[in-house]
Write an enzyme that holds these catalytic residues in place. Sequence first.
Site, PDB file in Angstrom:
ATOM      1  N   SER A 130       0.825  -1.210   0.000  1.00  0.00           N
ATOM      2  CA  SER A 130       0.000   0.000   0.000  1.00  0.00           C
ATOM      3  C   SER A 130       0.853   1.252   0.000  1.00  0.00           C
ATOM      4  CB  SER A 130      -0.905   0.006   1.240  1.00  0.00           C
ATOM      5  OG  SER A 130      -1.513   1.264   1.429  1.00  0.00           O
ATOM      6  N   TYR A 157      -2.771  -0.180   9.876  1.00  0.00           N
ATOM      7  CA  TYR A 157      -2.867  -0.779   8.550  1.00  0.00           C
ATOM      8  C   TYR A 157      -1.549  -0.603   7.795  1.00  0.00           C
ATOM      9  CZ  TYR A 157      -4.035  -1.179   3.607  1.00  0.00           C
ATOM     10  OH  TYR A 157      -4.025  -1.512   2.290  1.00  0.00           O
TER      11      TYR A 157
END
Length: 326
Positions: A130, A157
């Site tokens: 990501s 995350y």
Amino acid sequence: MKQAIIVTGAAGFIGHAVAHRLLARGEKVIGVDIVNDYYDPALKEARLATFDGRDNFDFVRMDIADAEGMAKLVRDNSVVRVVHLAAQAGVRYSIENPFAYERSNLAGHLSVMEACRHAEGFEHLVYASSSSVYGDKPMGGEGFTEDEPAMDPVSLYAATKRACELMSQSYAKLYGFPQTGLRFFTVYGPWGRPDMAYFSFTQKILRGDSIEVFGNGKMARDFTYIDDIVDGIIGALDNPPQQGDHRVLNIGDSHPVGLMEMIETLENALGREAVKIMRPMQLGDVTATYADVSKLNALTGYKPKVMLAEGLQRFADWYRAHYHPE
């Protein structure tokens, strides 16, 4: 006979699109997904329904953190290529549900790697990372490059995604199988995720509800259309690194768009104006994302084709057809 490619997260937004592209070029695909309720499971089931009647597609409803189950699936099907896209997504969800990220992103990634490293003749593991690993960087300047240290994540995350990259780096060197981590930048389009801003804004605008604009609108994202993302994933899959090598590659549009411009573009696509409530930045969010994709371009010829206005219009058309068919 072609060996199957496993696509984890096949009921998810990106996994669904990747599986369809692989099938279209004649691959055999095994989709894996637990189909949890992080967002509306009915949308995930609807994605899966698009595979009905498709030859060469099998679906396994399974938790990727089930190490024995993953190992058996890879072994029994003589799998040598895996596209690992399953994960617990979202930044804000981690504040109240941190252990969901431990299981899906850390234990799940380890489970997939373990299955791959024991597979005979294994060729390539491509997995989802990501852009959040870069942390909070100011708007403007140059694109984010893969050579940056990425040591200051601002959400759990992001930290788990960076941890997955480090785990893959160690496994590639220890066990000698090629791996590629793809750092995704704000993927959008038809069949997208309801927790993403463009999707939730669409729901609210069409209902006549107000939308909350965080960061007081002074944010920017490198919005990347789903078809372009799939081009990059397949290109990376087809060009593995050398045995024992691990690499990370940015995959984005390289054209950051301000949040207010995105909203205006979405309003045009929907033919309606949004009632906006300005809010401060949310915990764990970042100001801007901007992908330098020169490495992926050099490797695969990757070049995004769909600009935001066209992509959001396609999404708006899909949304109306899916949720409000005439």
